[in-house]
Structure formats: C-alpha cells, structure tokens
Motif scaffolding. Structure first.
Motif, PDB file in Angstrom:
ATOM      1  N   GLU A  50      34.910  12.401  29.206  1.00 12.74           N
ATOM      2  CA  GLU A  50      33.643  12.205  28.494  1.00 12.74           C
ATOM      3  C   GLU A  50      32.578  11.649  29.424  1.00 12.74           C
ATOM      4  O   GLU A  50      31.405  12.054  29.368  1.00 12.74           O
ATOM      5  CB  GLU A  50      33.865  11.267  27.315  1.00 12.74           C
ATOM      6  N   GLY A  84      31.255  14.417  31.590  1.00 13.21           N
ATOM      7  CA  GLY A  84      30.312  15.255  30.863  1.00 13.21           C
ATOM      8  C   GLY A  84      28.951  14.601  30.727  1.00 13.21           C
ATOM      9  O   GLY A  84      27.922  15.265  30.887  1.00 13.21           O
ATOM     10  N   GLN A  85      28.933  13.277  30.448  1.00 11.64           N
ATOM     11  CA  GLN A  85      27.660  12.574  30.316  1.00 11.64           C
ATOM     12  C   GLN A  85      26.894  12.541  31.643  1.00 11.64           C
ATOM     13  O   GLN A  85      25.671  12.777  31.680  1.00 11.64           O
ATOM     14  CB  GLN A  85      27.904  11.148  29.818  1.00 11.64           C
ATOM     15  N   SER A 113      25.471  16.084  32.509  1.00 12.30           N
ATOM     16  CA  SER A 113      24.292  16.449  31.724  1.00 12.30           C
ATOM     17  C   SER A 113      23.097  15.575  32.066  1.00 12.30           C
ATOM     18  O   SER A 113      21.956  16.052  32.111  1.00 12.30           O
ATOM     19  CB  SER A 113      24.616  16.333  30.230  1.00 12.30           C
ATOM     20  N   LYS A 114      23.341  14.280  32.310  1.00 16.06           N
ATOM     21  CA  LYS A 114      22.244  13.357  32.575  1.00 16.06           C
ATOM     22  C   LYS A 114      21.509  13.685  33.871  1.00 16.06           C
ATOM     23  O   LYS A 114      20.274  13.647  33.931  1.00 16.06           O
ATOM     24  CB  LYS A 114      22.780  11.926  32.613  1.00 16.06           C
ATOM     25  N   SER A 118      21.599  16.612  35.533  1.00 15.23           N
ATOM     26  CA  SER A 118      21.589  18.059  35.798  1.00 15.23           C
ATOM     27  C   SER A 118      20.285  18.537  36.416  1.00 15.23           C
ATOM     28  O   SER A 118      20.261  19.540  37.138  1.00 15.23           O
ATOM     29  CB  SER A 118      21.842  18.829  34.500  1.00 15.23           C
ATOM     30  N   THR A 143      34.617  17.980  25.237  1.00 11.26           N
ATOM     31  CA  THR A 143      33.533  17.688  26.182  1.00 11.26           C
ATOM     32  C   THR A 143      32.867  18.967  26.664  1.00 11.26           C
ATOM     33  O   THR A 143      31.643  19.011  26.867  1.00 11.26           O
ATOM     34  CB  THR A 143      34.088  16.901  27.373  1.00 11.26           C
ATOM     35  N   GLN A 151      30.379  20.114  24.167  1.00 10.10           N
ATOM     36  CA  GLN A 151      29.205  19.246  24.051  1.00 10.10           C
ATOM     37  C   GLN A 151      28.284  19.338  25.269  1.00 10.10           C
ATOM     38  O   GLN A 151      27.060  19.288  25.131  1.00 10.10           O
ATOM     39  CB  GLN A 151      29.666  17.804  23.850  1.00 10.10           C
ATOM     40  N   HIS A 152      28.851  19.494  26.448  1.00 11.24           N
ATOM     41  CA  HIS A 152      28.046  19.397  27.667  1.00 11.24           C
ATOM     42  C   HIS A 152      28.009  20.692  28.479  1.00 11.24           C
ATOM     43  O   HIS A 152      27.569  20.670  29.643  1.00 11.24           O
ATOM     44  CB  HIS A 152      28.580  18.271  28.559  1.00 11.24           C
ATOM     45  N   HIS A 211      26.699  22.378  32.001  1.00 13.27           N
ATOM     46  CA  HIS A 211      26.698  21.443  33.125  1.00 13.27           C
ATOM     47  C   HIS A 211      28.094  20.924  33.417  1.00 13.27           C
ATOM     48  O   HIS A 211      28.351  20.420  34.520  1.00 13.27           O
ATOM     49  CB  HIS A 211      25.773  20.266  32.803  1.00 13.27           C
ATOM     50  N   PHE A 212      28.992  21.072  32.446  1.00 11.61           N
ATOM     51  CA  PHE A 212      30.345  20.575  32.596  1.00 11.61           C
ATOM     52  C   PHE A 212      31.309  21.633  33.128  1.00 11.61           C
ATOM     53  O   PHE A 212      32.488  21.357  33.331  1.00 11.61           O
ATOM     54  CB  PHE A 212      30.822  20.082  31.211  1.00 11.61           C
TER      55      PHE A 212
END
Length: 929
Positions: free
Chosen positions: A138, A141-142, A145-146, A148, A198, A201-202, A205-206
């Motif tokens: 997780e 993934g954050q 995305s943050k 990217s 994950t 959700q992401h 980018h993930f």
C-alpha cells in the motif's frame, strides 16, 4: 497479541530488558517526539529509532509505528527525487544516468527498519507477513501515485530503473518479496489480495511493482492472481451476468487489475499464463466446480486481447467432442437471457481474435455442420452443440457485417478505419477460403461465401479482386463458377470498377508465373465461359463488364498462345475468341498478336484437335477483321508459316534440309552449301551471264544426294490439314476486304497479298528483280534463269500446298499475274521435261503430269488462258510426252498483259506467245489456241 510477540530463542531479535517505567518513557518519547528527560525535540532519525525500539518491545503499537515509518519512507523518496532534479554542470543526456545521492541518516534508519521487519517475518511469518506485505504494497502504491508527476520517467523500464535506485522503495519491495516468499508454500492469498487491491487503486503508476513481483514469482503470481480474481468475480453476484456486463463492470473491481498484471507478464511468461488459463478452463468444467470459472475466463479474455491471443490457438485445439459436450451440459440449464449474454460475449471474443483466426473459423464451421450419414470415429457431438455452434456462426457473420458496413468512410482527416482483428487475420488466407468455398459442402459454402464478401469489402480495394481471381482460377464446372458471378453481384454496389481490377490482377498473376499450367488453363477457360455467358439484358453482370476490361490486356493475353502447355494455349485462344474485337491497339501490338495466333494455329494443326483448331481459326478471322493492314499481315503470316520451317510437313511437304537427310529419315549432317563447295575450286562464282550452271547433285566425298524419304503424315491427314488451312486463308481473305465479292471469289487486294507472300517464300531472290514484271521475257533471256526455274520446280515438288495457293490467288482476278515469275519458271521446267522425256505415255511421270494439269487449270482460273484452253488438261493423261506442252517460236506478246486487259474489258484474253498443241496419236492434225 501473543502471536506478534517475539518467541524466545536465537531466532528472536536481541533486546535489553526494560522496566515498565522505561517502556513508558519510550512510548512518551514516540508520541511527543521529544526527549522526556531533556525536553528537546528528537531528530527524524532518533524519532524513527525510538519507534523501532517501541515496535520491538510493544507489538501492540505496530500500526502507529508502521504509520510513522511510512512518513520516514516518504521523506526519503522526496529527498531522493529532489537530489535527482538538481542538474550538474555537465549533465548526461539521460537523467536516469545521474549518480544516486550519498547515504544519509535517513538511509541508515531505513536499513535498521528493514533488518527489524525482516527479523519479525522470519520469526513469525504467519503473523507478520500478511500485515507487513499489505503495509509495504500500500505504501508503494501511495508513493508511486504521489510522485508520478515529478520523476519524468516514461515507460515501464524507466520506472523500474528509477524506483529501484531509491533506497526507500527498494526496501519496501524487498519486504514484500520476503513476505510473499515466507507464505508461498502455505497461503499466499493475503499477499496477492493486497497486491491486487493496490493495483486497482493506483494503476497505472503501480504497474512497475506488479512487473517486478511477477518477474520474481511468475508461477505463484499467475496462479494466485487468477484465483483471487475468480473469487472476487464470483463474490460480486451472478458471474454470468457480470461476464456479460463488459469491461467496465463496477462489480468486479479486481478484474481490471488481474488483466493488467497478466498483461505485464505475458511478454516473458506467456507459456505459464497459457498453461494456467487452460488448466482453470478444464477444471472449471469438472463436476462440483464453480460455474463462474468459464464466464470469468471469457470476461478476462474480452478485456485483454493479448491474453486472448496467447490462449486462443491452444484452446481451440483442446475443444474435443467430450469437452464440447461438457460445456453443453454446463450451460444448457441456464436461463435464456444468460445464454444469450454468453453467446454475445463469445461473438465479441471471436471478432477480437487475430492469432489462430483461420483455425477458429474452421473449427466453428466443422462443428456447426449437420451430422453426416457416415459415422465419424470417436465420441459423437450432442445435437445441442451443433445447434449452438450454428447459431454462433450466424451471429458472428451478422456482427462482422455490422462492423464492416458501419465503419466510417476513410479520409485524410479521419485517419485509418477501425480494425476488425478477426477479418484482419483472414486477409492473407483468401486463397484458402476460396478453395474451401468451392468444395460446395451444404451449408458450409454459404457461410464461407458470405464471409468472403465481407472480407472483400473490409480489405478494399485489393480484397475483392483477389477473391474473384482465386474463384475464377480454381472453379471447375458451372456450379463452382457461379460463386464468382454471385460474389460480383453482391460486391458490385459497394466497390467501383471491380471487373477492371480483377482483369488487371489476373494478368499480373499470369505474367508473374504464380499459376501452374493446369491452373492457368482453368483460369483462362473460366474467364472465357464468364465472358461468353454475358447477359445482354444485364449490363451490370460480370461477363458484360469483364469482356471490355480484358480487351485492354489483349497484347498480354495473346502471348499466352505461345505457352508450352497445349491446354493453356487452347484456353487462351478460346478466351480471345470470346472477347469483342479490339479497336484501340497499336499496330505493333496487333501484329504481335497476329504472329502468336498464326503460330498457335499451326500448333493446333499438329495436335489435330477439333475444338482447338476451330478456336484458332476463329481467332485469326477476328484479328484479321480489325483493320485492313491486320488482314494483309495475317495473310502474309499464314502463307509464310505454311511454307517455311517444319510446318511444311503438315501439308505433305519436305522440311528444310530434308534433301540432306539419310535414308533412315534422321539428319546425320547439316545441309551442304553449294556456293561453299564451288568456292573451294574457284575464287569467285558468277554464272548469271551464260548457260553454264552448277546443279547440286551431291557433295564430293559424300556421294549423291539421298532420295527424299516417305512423308511423315498420311494422305488423309495431309488433306485434312490442307483443307483446314485453305479454309482459314479464304475466311481471312474475305474479312480483309472492305467489300468482298460473292462466294467463291475473293477480293483482288487479298489475292495480291497472298501472291506477294507466295513469291517471297518460293523465290525470294527473284521477287524484287522479276516479281513486278508483268511481261514475259524473250526466249533468249530465259536461258539465264534455268537455275532459278529449277529451284522453283524443286519447291513445287517439295511443297504440294503451292498449287492450292496458286488457285487461291487465281480466284482473285487478275492477281495471278503477280505470280508470273513462278508461272514462267514452272512452265519452262515442265516443257523442258516433256521435250526431253522419251517415255511412251505421260503417266510415266505422274508428278509432272499432275503439275501440268494443275498449272493449266490455275492459269485458266486466273484468266491467263481462254476458257476453251482452260479445259485442255483433261486430255493430258491420254497424250504422249512429245504431244504435251510445246513452245511456239517467234512470239513475244505477254499473257500477263492480256490478262489485265481482258479483265478490264470483261472478256477472256486470247492465248499468244505460246500454244498448247493437242495431237492425236498417229495423226498430223492439231488445234491451236
């Protein structure tokens, strides 16, 4: 809580015993972020170490500690990206080649956290691995995305290089990999579920995380990803309805993630994915398995064309009758609407299939065909399977028709048209589709014929001509040939100038050598049938439009008359006969076509084929009627071809060099040159001024000339060939005249052309010198032409066709006067023979008797003799040689001039300059002309 506590023993992380007071101080320092003794704020590394000590001694604080560590990892990633964004004085062209930042205090703390967490995983994998795997994935993934939009990397490979060079993200990836490795033998579903959640959700980018993990654990990730996706698919309600909902169904949130993960792994681990998908498919058909397995796989394939291409070929091959019967048992109890949804999904899948599209089509058609009377070996298919496949084929054709005809018209602004993968894969299999269609198997050929029409429209402008070409080249019989005309009727409204494109493609394929001789003959024969069966009332029919298109390629088609295959040459003649007469050919092209037609005519005479000879004659007549010059050229080529080369044998004549053949009939040595023989003895040879001449009776050292052998053909065959040749010549003579006279006469211009070709062929040396002279030379000058006259006589003996040709010339009065050089030479040699003959009867010299009769009859036909003397040849067989043709001395009037004058005055000429004396045996009276 007990499961999270460290067990005693060497496997536990070392720790110092703390009193409750000390533990309270550690907790207070972690919560406040300051030193409880001094009250000063803790630095980020010290605060992180405090959190690690608390995690080691107080597992209940794990969530707070992990959340604090997440902030630490975030700060490290931010610092890492900020250092990379600083440009050095001479930066490299690729920013990813920048050196990594120097180790800092945060990096040391991250290493300490990694060692501690890995120790927990090793000590208690079942307790710590699911928790830490979910936390690490997780957080990855954050972070992905943050940040990217700040790293500037493009593509999956650059993302992998960027994030794996960062200590924080590499540590998180290592923690998740250790968690998955610890649970891979027992129950890795928790780790895989976290990865899927994950990814949903992401994404995208993930994706780099999924690609790295999948490359490290391909077997586990593929099987567990599919298993988790199936569970989630079945847990969100009715699986069949979810499958029919399309790729954007909100009830299957993990399905898109499953598609993404497998799509990343397909390039390197396609074999493993294919094996796992096939295993799930066959296990899903077993009794007791969940009914949503097959709909899940169908939906997965619909959302991922790469996955569909990976498994399509193997899946079709595995659909044996037993598997198909299992599918029928599984789906037959479903409600009608669910069945319709499943069939619609299958149709969409087939339309998106590109790999193995032709094999898929063959499987569908084979399965949908009605059961044969002959029992096939093996397990029989259920009738419901055939009915379902029949319906599937019909819906597939309907869907393809919508996809093809609903496409927007292509333009420069719109860009390329929408692709239909199934039809795109079949573009290179048009020949095989046409061959399958021509088998005319009940319902099968109707489906394939409809598919050919759709493929022709889809692959325009080249698809339709290619389909028609293959149908025309392979059709045998009217039923098969009708498929080509029906296809044209379907496509004529959609495609412009289809017959012209088809004709051009046929000609290109022929001259490219793409067709074998039997297939070439079949193509030409079918084209002739289509053109000949054109409907006058239907100007849009294939035959009516194909004929003028093929006429434009007549020069190329005419060269096929010279094809070494007899069947192909005869088919080309049939096609050219069926086409309308060309009107826009250049003289050179028309002359080349005439030469090929004449050559084909003589080849047809050699083959003695009735149909081939008829077509060759019709073709010559048609080409001769195009222009007056074409008619004259045809006549000249026919005469020259009949008298030269080996064609002379067809009419009972001797081939060139036959006099040098041995008695056995084989050419032992080439023909000797008389001029070369005489030059061995004298420096120059000139016999034109005197009566002395050298006659070629033999060659010194080789003896006398061998007598000519028996003719190669029988008398009946020679007569048949002569009759056929003269028939063609007379028809060409009539069509060559703008206003031909009534039968049996021919026009004077055509007869003049035949006379000119006759003189050029028999006596080319004298054609220029004496061919234009219409007056008969004095007797003294005739002495210098003895050798030439003997040569003329020899040609007439070798080629019996010359006398019928003279009769043809005589029919076009007064054209026979242009053959005066031949008449004088033949007459002189015949009279010399009869004067020198000492036989008691003329029948002792049969050839000379026949030649004398033919000569008199020919001259009477050409108005060179009075009508009364024209019948005198009937008496020749009853006369003695010395009572035959005799010259009368002292006269120099020219029969040729009398012939022309008599023709202009519409009355027969009188005989002058020579006479034919008819003497009764034993009497002294005579009759003069």
């Amino acid at each position: 809580m007990a499961a999270l506590c460290d067990p005693p023993g060497s496997g536990s992380p070392p720790r110092a015993p703390l009193s409750p007071q000390d533990l309270s101080q550690e907790l207070k320092a972690f919560l406040t972020g300051s030193d409880p003794t001094l009250g000063t704020p803790l630095s980020p590394p010290d605060h992180a170490r405090c959190a690690l000590r608390l995690l080691r001694r107080l597992p209940a604080a794990r969530h707070a500690v992990l959340q604090h560590l997440a902030g630490l990892f975030d700060d490290h990633v931010c610092a890492h990206l900020r250092l990379r964004s600083e440009i050095p004085p001479n930066p490299p062209s690729n920013p990813l080649l920048l050196p990594p930042p120097a180790p800092s205090a945060l990096t040391e703390v991250i290493h300490e956290a990694q060692r501690l967490l890995l120790a927990f995983i090793k000590a208690k994998p079942n307790a710590w691995a699911p928790l830490l795997a979910s936390w690490a994935v997780e957080l990855l993934g954050q972070l992905s995305s943050k940040y990217s939009g700040r790293h500037g990397a493009r593509g999956l490979n650059e993302l992998l290089q960027l994030w794996m060079s960062c200590e924080a993200t590499r540590t998180l990836m290592d923690i998740y990999a250790q968690c998955l490795a610890a649970l891979i033998a027992s129950c890795p579903d928790a780790c895989v579920d976290a990865l899927l959640d994950t990814s949903v959700q992401h994404s995208p980018h993930f994706d780099w995380v999924v690609a790295h993990i999948g490359g490290s654990f391909p077997g586990t990730i593929i099987s567990r990803v599919l298993s988790c996706g199936l569970k989630d698919f079945c847990a969100h309600g009715d699986a069949a309805a979810a499958a029919a909902g399309g790729g954007a169904d909100k009830r299957v949130p993990k399905l898109a993630s499953v598609v993404g993960i497998l799509g990343h792994l397909a390039s390197r681990h396609g074999a493993s994915i294919k094996q796992e998908l096939l295993r799930m498919f066959h296990e899903g058909l077993a009794p007791g398995q969940h009914k949503g397995t097959v709909p899940f796989l169908l939906q997965l394939a619909l959302m991922s064309p790469p996955l569909l291409g990976t498994v399509a070929a193997e899946l079709v091959e595995s659909l044996k009758p037993s598997v198909l019967n299992q599918l029928h048992q599984r789906f037959s109890p479903l409600p009608r609407d669910e069945l319709d949804s499943t069939v619609a999904l299958l149709v969409r899948l087939i339309c998106q299939t590109s790999a193995g599209a032709f094999r898929t089509l063959q499987f569908l058609l084979d399965t949908a065909m009605p059961a044969s009377v002959i029992t096939q070996p093996g397990l029989a298919l259920h009738d419901g399977v055939r009915e379902a496949c029949d319906r599937l084929v019909a819906l597939l054709l309907l869907q393809l028709q919508k996809s093809v005809h609903n496409r927007p018209s292509a333009s420069l602004a719109d860009g390329p048209q929408r692709c239909v993968p199934f039809l795109e894969a079949l573009r290179g299999r048009v020949a095989e589709l046409c061959a399958e269609t021509l088998r005319l198997e009940r319902k099968r050929y109707l489906w394939q014929h409809q598919l050919l029409g759709l493929l022709a429209v889809y692959a325009a402008p080249h698809g339709a001509p290619e389909a028609l070409f293959h149908l025309l080249a392979s059709a045998k019989g009217q039923d098969e040939l009708a498929l080509a005309t029906q296809l044209h009727a379907v496509l004529a409204a959609s495609l412009a100038d289809l017959p012209g494109s088809t004709a051009a493609l046929c000609v290109r394929q022929i001259h490219a050598g793409a067709l074998a001789a039997p297939q070439l003959a079949q193509l030409l024969h079918n084209l002739a049938l289509v053109v000949a069966n054109e409907d006058v009332n239907e100007p849009a029919s294939l035959g009516a439009q194909l004929a003028p298109a093929l006429v434009l390629h007549l020069p190329e088609l005419a060269q096929l008359l010279l094809h070494p295959s007899a069947d192909a040459a005869e088919a080309a003649a049939l096609l050219l006969c069926s086409l309308p007469a060309p009107r826009c050919l250049r003289p050179a092209q028309l002359h080349a076509a005439l030469r090929a037609a004449v050559h084909h005519f003589f080849l047809a005479l050699r083959r003695a084929g009735g149909a081939g000879l008829c077509h060759a004659a019709r073709l010559l007549e048609k080409l001769s009627a195009v222009t007056p010059s074409a008619g004259r050229a045809a006549l000249q080529l026919l005469v020259e071809g009949a008298l030269r080369g080996g064609n002379a044998e067809l009419f009972g004549g001797a081939a060139p060099g036959a006099e040098a053949e041995a008695d056995g009939g084989t050419k032992s040595k080439p023909a000797a040159s008389l001029l070369d023989t005489n030059r061995r003895f004298t420096a120059a040879v000139d016999f034109s001024a005197g009566v002395w001449s050298v006659f070629h009776a033999g060659v010194i050292g080789h003896g006398l000339k061998a007598p000519p052998g028996s003719p190669a053909l029988g008398e009946e065959e020679v007569n048949r060939n002569t009759h056929a040749f003269l028939g063609v010549l007379l028809r060409c003579c009539r069509v060559a005249e703008p206003a031909p006279p009534p039968v049996p006469c021919i026009g004077p211009e055509a007869a003049k052309t035949v006379a000119s070709a006759l003189v050029d062929s028999v006596c080319p040396a004298a054609a220029a010198a004496a061919g234009g002279e219409l007056c008969w030379p004095p007797e003294e000058q005739a002495r210098s032409t003895v050798e030439r006259d003997l040569g003329i006589l020899r040609r007439f003996r070798q080629q019996p066709l010359l006398f019928p040709l003279l009769r043809v010339v005589a029919m076009g009065r007064p054209a026979l006067c242009y053959c005066s050089v031949l008449l004088r030479g033949l007459l002189a040699t015949l009279m010399a023979h009869w004067d020198a003959c000492r036989d008691g009867e003329t029948t002792a010299s049969p050839w000379h008797l026949q030649a004398s009769c033919a000569l008199v009859a020919c001259m009477a036909e050409g108005s060179l003799l009075p009508p009364v003397l024209g019948e005198v040849q009937e008496l020749f067989p009853r006369l003695a040689p010395f009572e035959g043709l005799r010259p009368r001395r002292g006269s120099g009037e020219v029969p040729g001039g009398l012939a022309r004058r008599a023709a202009s005055q519409r009355r027969p000429p009188r005989a002058a300059g020579w006479e034919v004396q008819v003497l009764r045996k034993g009497g002294g009276g005579g009759a003069g002309g």
